[in-house]
Design a protein around this motif. Structure first.
Motif, mmCIF file in Angstrom:
data_model
loop_
_atom_site.group_PDB
_atom_site.id
_atom_site.type_symbol
_atom_site.label_atom_id
_atom_site.label_comp_id
_atom_site.label_asym_id
_atom_site.label_seq_id
_atom_site.Cartn_x
_atom_site.Cartn_y
_atom_site.Cartn_z
ATOM 1 N N MET B 1 11.412 -31.994 67.489
ATOM 2 C CA MET B 1 11.993 -33.327 67.632
ATOM 3 C C MET B 1 13.491 -33.271 67.352
ATOM 4 N N LEU B 2 14.253 -33.986 68.163
ATOM 5 C CA LEU B 2 15.697 -33.951 68.006
ATOM 6 C C LEU B 2 16.123 -34.866 66.876
ATOM 7 N N SER B 3 17.029 -34.390 66.100
ATOM 8 C CA SER B 3 17.527 -35.217 65.005
ATOM 9 C C SER B 3 18.863 -35.822 65.409
ATOM 10 N N PRO B 4 19.207 -36.999 64.856
ATOM 11 C CA PRO B 4 20.484 -37.606 65.213
ATOM 12 C C PRO B 4 21.641 -36.767 64.706
ATOM 13 N N GLU B 187 27.551 -33.375 74.012
ATOM 14 C CA GLU B 187 26.260 -34.002 73.732
ATOM 15 C C GLU B 187 25.466 -33.089 72.814
ATOM 16 N N HIS B 188 24.860 -33.695 71.793
ATOM 17 C CA HIS B 188 24.009 -32.902 70.902
ATOM 18 C C HIS B 188 22.943 -33.802 70.311
ATOM 19 N N GLY B 189 21.691 -33.378 70.379
ATOM 20 C CA GLY B 189 20.625 -34.185 69.805
ATOM 21 C C GLY B 189 20.553 -35.538 70.465
ATOM 22 N N SER B 190 20.662 -36.598 69.677
ATOM 23 C CA SER B 190 20.474 -37.945 70.232
ATOM 24 C C SER B 190 21.773 -38.616 70.631
ATOM 25 N N GLY B 191 22.900 -37.939 70.560
ATOM 26 C CA GLY B 191 24.136 -38.623 70.945
ATOM 27 C C GLY B 191 25.339 -37.708 70.990
ATOM 28 N N ARG B 269 27.489 -42.999 77.649
ATOM 29 C CA ARG B 269 26.927 -42.745 76.318
ATOM 30 C C ARG B 269 27.730 -43.362 75.185
#
Lengths: 93, 294
Positions: B1-4, B187-191, B269
């Motif tokens: 799961m991707l973390s913020p 871009e990385h993870g959730s943002g 984004r």
């Protein structure tokens, strides 16, 4: 002024995106960024090797504009884009 | 799961000795093998402020690079411009002081070799050049921007030199400056993440302790008359604001198409807008108010 039977194409050293009816042109060798809105963005999309006359006729089909006026405006606008280095006239076959 | 994405504190001064070292800089994990660069070459202030622990930092690329000292390259030059070129899986970065060749191994991993002059300046050029090249190769951008940390997130002020980007960071008195002139964005993870890069003159605003932050907004600075105001940009206007501020030393048409694609992704984004600043008028309230409305 460019002749109605002349063909124009996009310069290979130009990158472009059309977003929501507006075009953003990056002329790489000049390091210039240009924003074109409305009908100008549509003209840019039509500059794919067809003649100036054909571009003007496409505008007449789509917009409420007289053929003579459309041709004059396209010749002026395309001439401007050639000066900017965004378009190049194609050699006749 | 991707973390913020999280904010990352800088490591402070970072001295690199001979041997192998590993750290993150500009969104890239560097593994440097430094057996032959001489005792004088070390990564020190102010570069250390822009580095972070490689294990916890948000990054888009990983590079293993052997550094080799080259006595034929000048150790000190004024205004050494970097160039970049890509040929298939080979990526080259160079200047008068450095010559770097990297091979893409896939999945954001690169391996290569750098020849460099024996000086801190040359080592910094390797890091700046490689980070910029790899961030761009992996779909990110390097922006000419001042970076402001406000409430744990990054706001980037962009615009031509002299427009008042540094002044704007001072007018947002609740914020802290984390980059004076250059920021890597990816871009990385959730943002999207903003990672400050060295360069530029230190603004009078207090300095942030973070090297990287989650990115919330990119604002084109304009000089206003009466009261500061902020206007959101969409579509081609947002794309123009971002592309206008992109820095790149890679001049190919393919590269430019990739930069426009990256700018378009970024415009969807983060909030992009124009900010009219007025001397003597605080921007903090305006920036917080706009953030709360999102």
């Amino acid at each position: 002024m460019i002749e109605p039977n002349a063909r124009v194409r996009r310069h290979e050293r130009v990158a472009a995106r059309v977003v929501d009816g507006e075009a953003l042109l990056v002329v790489l060798d000049e390091k210039q960024l240009h924003r074109i809105n409305g009908v100008g963005a549509h003209v840019w999309e039509l500059c794919d090797g067809r003649t100036i006359d054909a571009i003007a006729r496409a505008l007449v089909d789509e917009y409420d504009v007289a053929a003579e006026r459309a041709l004059a405006d396209v010749r002026e606008f395309v001439g401007h884009l050639i000066e900017l280095g965004a378009l190049v006239p194609e050699d006749p076959p | 799961m991707l973390s913020p994405p999280s904010a990352g504190r800088t490591g402070g001064a970072r001295r690199l000795r001979s041997g192998r070292c590993r750290f993150a800089f500009g969104g890239v994990v560097f593994e440097l093998l430094m057996n032959d660069v001489g005792p004088d070459v070390q990564l020190d202030e102010p570069m250390g402020r822009f580095c972070a622990d490689a294990t916890a930092a948000p990054t888009v690329a990983h590079v293993s690079c052997t550094l080799q000292h080259d006595a034929s390259l000048p150790p000190q030059v004024g205004g050494d411009a970097l160039w970049m070129a890509r040929d298939g899986d080979t990526l080259r970065v160079g200047s008068r002081q450095i010559q770097v060749e990297l091979q893409a191994l896939g999945a954001g991993r690169y391996r290569g070799r750098a020849r460099l002059a024996s000086s801190n300046q040359a080592l910094e050029a390797v890091l700046r050049g490689v980070a910029a090249a790899l961030v761009e190769a992996e779909g990110g951008l390097v922006l000419h921007a001042c970076g402001l940390e406000l409430d744990g997130r990054a706001v980037l002020f962009v615009g031509p030199s002299g427009v008042g980007k540094s002044t704007a960071t001072c007018l947002a008195e609740a914020g802290h400056c984390f980059a004076y002139d250059h920021v890597a964005v990816f871009e990385h993870g959730s943002g999207p993440v903003a990672w400050g890069l060295p360069g530029g003159s230190a603004a009078a605003a207090p300095r942030s302790s973070h090297a990287h932050l989650p990115l919330s907004r990119i604002l084109r600075i304009r000089r206003g008359q009466d009261q500061p105001r902020l206007q959101r940009c969409d579509g081609a206007a947002a794309l123009f604001v971002i592309r206008e501020s992109v820095e790149s030393a890679e001049p190919s048409q393919r590269g430019e198409q990739a930069r426009l694609s990256a700018a378009m992704r970024l415009a969807t984004r983060v909030e992009v807008g124009e900010l009219w600043t007025v001397l003597g008028h605080s921007l903090t309230g305006l920036l917080r108010e706009a953030g709360a409305q999102r």
